[in-house]
Scaffold this active site. Sequence first.
Site, PDB file in Angstrom:
ATOM      1  N   LYS A  22      33.096  36.776  42.728  1.00 56.58           N
ATOM      2  CA  LYS A  22      33.906  38.020  42.761  1.00 56.58           C
ATOM      3  C   LYS A  22      33.507  38.912  41.588  1.00 56.58           C
ATOM      4  O   LYS A  22      33.195  40.093  41.763  1.00 56.58           O
ATOM      5  CB  LYS A  22      35.389  37.682  42.673  1.00 56.58           C
ATOM      6  N   ASN A  23      33.494  38.341  40.375  1.00 54.10           N
ATOM      7  CA  ASN A  23      33.237  39.180  39.200  1.00 54.10           C
ATOM      8  C   ASN A  23      31.757  39.499  39.016  1.00 54.10           C
ATOM      9  O   ASN A  23      31.392  40.310  38.169  1.00 54.10           O
ATOM     10  CB  ASN A  23      33.822  38.514  37.956  1.00 54.10           C
ATOM     11  N   CYS A 116      45.129  42.311  37.493  1.00 55.99           N
ATOM     12  CA  CYS A 116      46.113  41.253  37.284  1.00 55.99           C
ATOM     13  C   CYS A 116      46.982  41.553  36.066  1.00 55.99           C
ATOM     14  O   CYS A 116      46.506  42.047  35.045  1.00 55.99           O
ATOM     15  CB  CYS A 116      45.394  39.922  37.066  1.00 55.99           C
ATOM     16  N   ARG A 121      45.562  45.504  29.312  1.00 58.05           N
ATOM     17  CA  ARG A 121      44.295  45.921  29.956  1.00 58.05           C
ATOM     18  C   ARG A 121      43.891  47.351  29.574  1.00 58.05           C
ATOM     19  O   ARG A 121      43.656  48.200  30.414  1.00 58.05           O
ATOM     20  CB  ARG A 121      44.365  45.791  31.491  1.00 58.05           C
ATOM     21  N   ASP A 304      39.844  32.561  32.576  1.00 59.65           N
ATOM     22  CA  ASP A 304      40.266  32.564  33.987  1.00 59.65           C
ATOM     23  C   ASP A 304      40.620  31.165  34.495  1.00 59.65           C
ATOM     24  O   ASP A 304      41.234  31.034  35.553  1.00 59.65           O
ATOM     25  CB  ASP A 304      39.163  33.158  34.878  1.00 59.65           C
ATOM     26  N   ARG A 396      42.878  37.924  46.735  1.00 60.65           N
ATOM     27  CA  ARG A 396      42.060  38.887  45.981  1.00 60.65           C
ATOM     28  C   ARG A 396      40.734  38.246  45.550  1.00 60.65           C
ATOM     29  O   ARG A 396      39.721  38.917  45.436  1.00 60.65           O
ATOM     30  CB  ARG A 396      42.805  39.362  44.739  1.00 60.65           C
TER      31      ARG A 396
END
Length: 413
Positions: A22-23, A116, A121, A304, A396
Amino acid sequence: MKAVEVIGGYPLNGELKVQGSKNGILPVLAAVVLQKGVCVLHNCPDIQDVRETLFILQDLGAVCQFRKGTITIDTENIRNIHIPEHKTSRMRSSILFLGAILGRFKEVSMGKAGGCDIGSRPIDMHLNGFSKMGAFVEENDEAIQAKGRLEGTDIILRVPSVGATENIMLGAAMAKGVTVIYNAAKEPEIVELALFLKQMGAQIYGEGSSTIIIAGVKELHGTEYTIMPDRIVAGTYLLAAAATRGKVRVHQVNQEHLGAVKVVLRQMGAVIEEAADSIYVNGEAAEKSLNYLKTEIYPGFPTDLQSPLLSVLSIAKGESHIYESIFENRYRTVAELRKMGANIRCYEKMVVVHGVDSLYGCEVEGHELRGFAALVIAALTAEGRTKICNKCFAERGYENIVRDFLKLGGKII
Ligand code: EPZ
């Protein structure tokens, strides 16, 4: 609100293939905007954040196709340089379109990024970077505007931010002159983006180290690329095998990306065997606590996987001490684990986990992507049935967490 239900107490056994990262893919999907041709991406994970990003690309004017793990994107007709807030607010990675659109069109306006709920952030390093490169940057509560021809310069990051490093690389790829990023992030996702940009014709050096040099070029072109495996999804399943005292082999992994995870699993008593592109974990004896572990930037233990690790340590023998050094609010899952009988105490960035004999099934709530995965792991070990609400968070980043754990013998729907 969709939920996942689990009946715990069954060791996971079996094998499965890990999805694409994903990242890794999200910055690559922003990078395609920099060129006016066609890009073909393989091993793409079919997850919510990827689909949302394809919607953004289509709104910009790109033609996108996603079939059997391959995404084809034609950016020839991109004309739109605005992304509305209701699109950007759905995920953190939308901020990466700032550097990509500014880099190609010299102007961009977009809503604030979401992401998230694991901390404030902020995006100060992203915006300061573009200001330093000569852009006129304006930010208010809802939106960001930036305008100007980017010029290469030296940029020192206050912290080695993954997103800020990626965004500045995207803006610098076609800037006038040379950009040097000091204190750059060293994560595998940075290397992935650099390799993709270089295949498009960018001139980048030092990726994977804390100093990255980008020599701006006039034009970039389309390319074909295969996305790397998702190290966090792989780590999630390895930790789940340890938690349930099972025996699992995960295929399509990058051994180096999982170095810290393998060290921690061995410290907890798991037996790890490495093959070419797979890792086998025997979790029968994975019951040791961890005296102290701090989440770190790569190649340290990833933030994570901090919540999934707490689930494993909740039933370890003894007391563990975990320090979350990256985000300031990444312990929201602790309250849910406590509902299941975990003995965890929070002290700002430190948590103390006192292992209990067993967790007990009940109704709990996921609050963000990796916290939801942690609750599934806890439920797989617990006595009785657990209902985990807000399945949307898992969707997600995990292609199909229910399918994967079912394949490993988990009692989950
Ligand atoms: C990326 O987020 C990942 N997301 C996160 O994964 C991951 O946890 C994080 O990197 C750290 O590895 C994506 O790649 C889409 P940062 P990012 O900028 O880029 C502060 C998941 O579960 N900071 O490296 O947002 C920030 O607040 C997600 O897949 C500033 O202060 O992370 C944090 O404390 C969750 N100002 C620290 O830096 C800025 O301008 C590291 O954040 C930018 C960041």
